[in-house]
Design a protein around this motif. Structure first.
Motif, PDB file in Angstrom:
ATOM      1  N   TYR A 133      79.531  -8.460  43.462  1.00 57.18           N
ATOM      2  CA  TYR A 133      78.983  -9.791  43.726  1.00 57.18           C
ATOM      3  C   TYR A 133      79.521 -10.341  45.050  1.00 57.18           C
ATOM      4  O   TYR A 133      78.780 -10.928  45.845  1.00 57.18           O
ATOM      5  N   THR A 134      80.812 -10.154  45.277  1.00 59.89           N
ATOM      6  CA  THR A 134      81.433 -10.678  46.497  1.00 59.89           C
ATOM      7  C   THR A 134      80.873 -10.014  47.739  1.00 59.89           C
ATOM      8  O   THR A 134      80.472 -10.686  48.705  1.00 59.89           O
ATOM      9  N   SER A 137      77.021 -10.820  48.178  1.00 65.89           N
ATOM     10  CA  SER A 137      76.834 -12.235  48.520  1.00 65.89           C
ATOM     11  C   SER A 137      77.250 -12.496  49.959  1.00 65.89           C
ATOM     12  O   SER A 137      76.576 -13.235  50.693  1.00 65.89           O
ATOM     13  N   CYS A 141      74.793 -14.003  52.890  1.00 64.34           N
ATOM     14  CA  CYS A 141      75.144 -15.257  53.579  1.00 64.34           C
ATOM     15  C   CYS A 141      75.337 -15.052  55.075  1.00 64.34           C
ATOM     16  O   CYS A 141      74.837 -15.831  55.895  1.00 64.34           O
ATOM     17  N   LEU A 197      70.383  -9.507  47.691  1.00 64.60           N
ATOM     18  CA  LEU A 197      70.289 -10.356  46.503  1.00 64.60           C
ATOM     19  C   LEU A 197      69.751  -9.578  45.306  1.00 64.60           C
ATOM     20  O   LEU A 197      70.163  -9.814  44.165  1.00 64.60           O
ATOM     21  N   ILE A 200      72.510  -7.732  43.674  1.00 61.92           N
ATOM     22  CA  ILE A 200      73.284  -8.626  42.802  1.00 61.92           C
ATOM     23  C   ILE A 200      72.560  -8.850  41.481  1.00 61.92           C
ATOM     24  O   ILE A 200      73.155  -8.798  40.399  1.00 61.92           O
TER      25      ILE A 200
END
Length: 231
Positions: A133-134, A137, A141, A197, A200
């Motif tokens: 996830y880290t 993400s 971003c 995304l 994720i």
């Protein structure tokens, strides 16, 4: 050993992220923007020339027609040329390149975490779903931030005009009616963001389903009468 379902989810996530890395790598080698301006000798009111600056992240092309005389097409390396212009444009451009490099690094981290989870169950460490996830993400971003900064650099700053001045430094010119547009290299970053995304989402759906299954298995014990639990 992880279940077949978990292995398939994590391998699929790794595959999606690998595709996104390929897309971003191609985007970074493509054309990102094209800026066109009207051109005239300094002090003249007759703008009968044009200058077109095509920019990638590393290479560019400038095409001049009667700006200030005749026409010519020249290739150049973007960062060395920007070193001769406004510092702001150079800093923003280098920042975009660095952000995209960090995106690639984060995506590689996401791939490694996915592959590790496909053969192991490290849920209590940073190499579990939290690590994926880290990384993903962060990739999403940073890629969006890179797009915003690049768009600001070509529309708000005078980067294109300064590039033209570098190539006509012996004869001062006036430039007006700048028209800037982003090209396919810029737009290819959007699929990269979406794929990050999606990676994720694939793991979240599996993780949520696994958590729900565990809760359903625990529920009979939680709902059992206290008299039974005493025995």
């Amino acid at each position: 050993m992880p279940s077949l379902t978990k292995t398939l989810h994590y391998l699929s996530s790794a595959l999606v992220t690998s595709v996104s890395v390929g897309v971003l790598g191609f985007a970074m080698s493509a054309v990102w923007a094209k800026t066109t301006m009207e051109c005239a000798r300094a002090g003249s009111e007759i703008f009968n020339g044009t200058a077109e600056v095509t920019l990638g992240l590393f290479d560019g092309v400038i095409t001049r027609s009667s700006c200030p005389t005749f026409g010519t097409t020249e290739k150049f390396e973007v960062i060395p040329v920007l070193k001769e212009v406004v510092v702001t444009s150079l800093v923003l451009h280098i920042l975009v390149v660095c952000l995209l490099a960090l995106c690639l690094l984060s995506s590689v981290g996401s791939i490694l975490v996915s592959l590790y989870n496909s053969v192991s169950n490290p849920y209590e460490t940073y190499m579990g779903p939290t690590g994926l996830y880290t990384c993903s993400s962060l990739s999403a971003c940073l890629s969006v931030l890179a797009l915003v900064i690049f768009a600001v650099n070509i529309t708000v700053t005078s980067m294109a005009e300064e590039v033209v001045d570098v190539f006509v430094s012996n004869i001062p010119v006036d430039l007006k009616n700048k028209s800037a547009q982003v090209e396919y290299g810029f737009y290819l970053v959007i699929p990269y963001t979406v794929l990050s995304l999606v990676a994720i989402l694939m793991i979240y759906l599996y993780d949520h389903a696994a958590y729900t299954h565990r809760r359903e298995q625990e529920r009979p014990t939680e709902d059992a009468p206290k008299e039974i639990m005493m025995y």
